[in-house]
Design an enzyme around this catalytic site. Sequence first.
Site, PDB file in Angstrom:
ATOM      1  N   HIS A   1      23.503 -41.436  11.157  1.00  0.00           N
ATOM      2  CA  HIS A   1      22.781 -41.987  12.308  1.00  0.00           C
ATOM      3  C   HIS A   1      21.285 -41.858  11.988  1.00  0.00           C
ATOM      4  CE1 HIS A   1      22.422 -42.372  16.875  1.00  0.00           C
ATOM      5  NE2 HIS A   1      21.241 -41.835  16.591  1.00  0.00           N
TER       6      HIS A   1
ATOM      7  N   CYS B   1      14.907 -40.997  21.315  1.00  0.00           N
ATOM      8  CA  CYS B   1      15.366 -39.981  22.255  1.00  0.00           C
ATOM      9  C   CYS B   1      14.176 -39.472  23.046  1.00  0.00           C
ATOM     10  CB  CYS B   1      16.024 -38.828  21.498  1.00  0.00           C
ATOM     11  SG  CYS B   1      16.548 -37.502  22.589  1.00  0.00           S
TER      12      CYS B   1
HETATM   13  P1  HMG Z   1      21.540 -28.865  33.380  1.00  0.00           P
HETATM   14  O1  HMG Z   1      20.406 -29.047  34.332  1.00  0.00           O
HETATM   15  O2  HMG Z   1      21.542 -27.644  32.518  1.00  0.00           O
HETATM   16  O3  HMG Z   1      22.954 -29.015  34.079  1.00  0.00           O
HETATM   17  O4  HMG Z   1      21.572 -30.165  32.455  1.00  0.00           O
HETATM   18  P2  HMG Z   1      23.671 -28.225  35.190  1.00  0.00           P
HETATM   19  O5  HMG Z   1      25.087 -28.095  34.788  1.00  0.00           O
HETATM   20  O6  HMG Z   1      22.886 -26.966  35.537  1.00  0.00           O
HETATM   21  O7  HMG Z   1      23.577 -29.224  36.445  1.00  0.00           O
HETATM   22  C1  HMG Z   1      22.348 -29.621  37.016  1.00  0.00           C
HETATM   23  C2  HMG Z   1      22.544 -30.902  37.830  1.00  0.00           C
HETATM   24  O8  HMG Z   1      22.929 -31.966  36.943  1.00  0.00           O
HETATM   25  C3  HMG Z   1      23.654 -30.786  38.872  1.00  0.00           C
HETATM   26  O9  HMG Z   1      23.311 -31.667  39.943  1.00  0.00           O
HETATM   27  C4  HMG Z   1      24.847 -31.355  38.158  1.00  0.00           C
HETATM   28  O10 HMG Z   1      25.827 -31.864  39.018  1.00  0.00           O
HETATM   29  C5  HMG Z   1      24.214 -32.474  37.366  1.00  0.00           C
HETATM   30  P3  HMG Z   1      22.597 -31.135  41.275  1.00  0.00           P
HETATM   31  O11 HMG Z   1      23.559 -30.121  41.843  1.00  0.00           O
HETATM   32  O12 HMG Z   1      21.287 -30.540  40.839  1.00  0.00           O
HETATM   33  O13 HMG Z   1      22.452 -32.388  42.110  1.00  0.00           O
HETATM   34  N1  HMG Z   1      24.981 -32.812  36.178  1.00  0.00           N
HETATM   35  C6  HMG Z   1      25.384 -34.067  35.872  1.00  0.00           C
HETATM   36  N2  HMG Z   1      25.201 -35.252  36.499  1.00  0.00           N
HETATM   37  C7  HMG Z   1      25.756 -36.342  35.917  1.00  0.00           C
HETATM   38  N3  HMG Z   1      26.449 -36.295  34.764  1.00  0.00           N
HETATM   39  C8  HMG Z   1      26.642 -35.133  34.110  1.00  0.00           C
HETATM   40  C9  HMG Z   1      26.102 -33.961  34.681  1.00  0.00           C
HETATM   41  N4  HMG Z   1      26.101 -32.665  34.291  1.00  0.00           N
HETATM   42  C10 HMG Z   1      25.421 -31.986  35.216  1.00  0.00           C
HETATM   43  N5  HMG Z   1      27.323 -35.125  32.972  1.00  0.00           N
HETATM   44  C11 HMG Z   1      22.769 -31.716  31.064  1.00  0.00           C
HETATM   45  C12 HMG Z   1      22.488 -30.264  31.386  1.00  0.00           C
HETATM   46  C13 HMG Z   1      23.522 -31.755  29.747  1.00  0.00           C
HETATM   47  C14 HMG Z   1      23.599 -32.326  32.161  1.00  0.00           C
HETATM   48  C15 HMG Z   1      21.408 -32.492  30.973  1.00  0.00           C
HETATM   49  O14 HMG Z   1      20.509 -31.802  30.166  1.00  0.00           O
HETATM   50  C16 HMG Z   1      21.592 -33.867  30.409  1.00  0.00           C
HETATM   51  O15 HMG Z   1      22.220 -34.726  31.031  1.00  0.00           O
HETATM   52  N6  HMG Z   1      21.058 -34.125  29.202  1.00  0.00           N
HETATM   53  C17 HMG Z   1      21.270 -35.403  28.529  1.00  0.00           C
HETATM   54  C18 HMG Z   1      20.156 -35.652  27.577  1.00  0.00           C
HETATM   55  C19 HMG Z   1      20.395 -36.940  26.827  1.00  0.00           C
HETATM   56  O16 HMG Z   1      21.204 -37.783  27.206  1.00  0.00           O
HETATM   57  N7  HMG Z   1      19.646 -37.113  25.716  1.00  0.00           N
HETATM   58  C20 HMG Z   1      19.734 -38.285  24.918  1.00  0.00           C
HETATM   59  C21 HMG Z   1      21.030 -38.415  24.200  1.00  0.00           C
HETATM   60  S1  HMG Z   1      21.093 -37.442  22.711  1.00  0.00           S
HETATM   61  C22 HMG Z   1      20.336 -38.442  21.530  1.00  0.00           C
HETATM   62  O17 HMG Z   1      19.732 -39.432  21.852  1.00  0.00           O
HETATM   63  C23 HMG Z   1      20.499 -38.083  20.081  1.00  0.00           C
HETATM   64  C24 HMG Z   1      21.534 -38.962  19.377  1.00  0.00           C
HETATM   65  O18 HMG Z   1      21.183 -40.327  19.464  1.00  0.00           O
HETATM   66  C25 HMG Z   1      21.657 -38.550  17.909  1.00  0.00           C
HETATM   67  C26 HMG Z   1      20.299 -38.455  17.206  1.00  0.00           C
HETATM   68  O19 HMG Z   1      19.551 -39.433  17.199  1.00  0.00           O
HETATM   69  O20 HMG Z   1      20.021 -37.361  16.706  1.00  0.00           O
HETATM   70  C27 HMG Z   1      22.927 -38.804  20.020  1.00  0.00           C
HETATM   71 MG    MG Z   2      19.793 -41.324  18.207  1.00  0.00          MG
END
Ligand code: HMG
Ligand code: MG
Length: 293
Positions: free
Chosen positions: A206, A239
């Site tokens: 990737h 990202c």
């Molecule tokens: P957190 O704040 O630690 O989660 O986030 P939590 O479990 O403490 O929950 C906090 C709130 O988030 C709660 O809601 C949960 O219900 C909600 P509240 O009670 O405050 O209303 N929540 C969710 N809502 C929807 N869907 C869920 C979910 N989980 C918890 N699944 C968490 C931790 C992982 C959720 C957050 O940090 C997050 O969503 N991060 C995503 C970041 C992301 O998507 N980054 C980009 C993708 S990675 C990338 O691009 C790299 C890649 O392309 C490869 C590369 O290039 O290297 C893949």
């Molecule tokens: Mg990526």
Amino acid sequence: MKKVRIVEVGPRDGLQNQKALIDAGDKIALIQKLEETGLKDIEITSFVSPKAIPQLADSVEVARGVLTIARPDVTYWALTPNLKGFENALAAGIRHVAVFTAASETFNRNNINKSIAESFEAFKPVIAAARQNGCVVRGYVSTAFWCPYEGKIDPQKTVDVTRTLYEMGVSELSIGDTIGKATPEEVRQLLQPLASVIPIKHIAMHFHDTYGHALENIKASLALGVSVYDSSVAGVGGCPYAPGASGNVATEAVVRLMNSLGIDTGVDLAKLETTGRWLQDVLLKTSNPAAAG
Ligand code: HMG
Ligand code: MG
């Protein structure tokens, strides 16, 4: 090598990093156009916190829209960082999910608010639930070469993280050059030890293309037997938690490279280029409605 598989990540990696919010209808149209080019693996969205990635807050609507007219020969992937994400994805009809962690502690903390060890704990119930529901799990290892916060990553660290995911039951491991800084020599330094612990057919690469090395890095990976490449139509992407990261290598460029090497991708380049131009037009109109016309 005669054939490679391309995993089109534009609708997810590409659109997660756009400043303007794209309509769900345009996302669904994009995915349908990508299907028409012959792409067989498309990452369509993420079931993540809408606070973390507001750009993909419409994941249920997009997944339902795409899956009601799903093609049986296309695999539709979505990111699921935890059980909540997996359950939402499953309810929306997704059967192919991807978990994601990193080789850098600091990046992982910024991206998913977990240490690497905590991320493995969060993935265990996802993998178990996936198994119960007949779903397939892919896994990303971000910052496999370089981290925007920690600098150069020791290849052994990436090997260890990747191996753990593999041993947990993740079937395909996508090795992320998140900030596009790796060189072909670094690719070889990582892939050689990695291939000694994980069969190469389970490895995908990737590459983001921030410094223009992606195609050279793909050639280095091909020479070592990697046959799965992630890319993004029109090279859109990045990202939000990796400052300075630009888009993925463009799918058009990957298809052109493979065509020149006589390697089959199954993708119609002319249709893909038309789709790339269509997407750039949508992005332009969304970020600058005055340009609509
Ligand atoms: P957190 O704040 O630690 O989660 O986030 P939590 O479990 O403490 O929950 C906090 C709130 O988030 C709660 O809601 C949960 O219900 C909600 P509240 O009670 O405050 O209303 N929540 C969710 N809502 C929807 N869907 C869920 C979910 N989980 C918890 N699944 C968490 C931790 C992982 C959720 C957050 O940090 C997050 O969503 N991060 C995503 C970041 C992301 O998507 N980054 C980009 C993708 S990675 C990338 O691009 C790299 C890649 O392309 C490869 C590369 O290039 O290297 C893949
Ligand atoms: Mg990526």
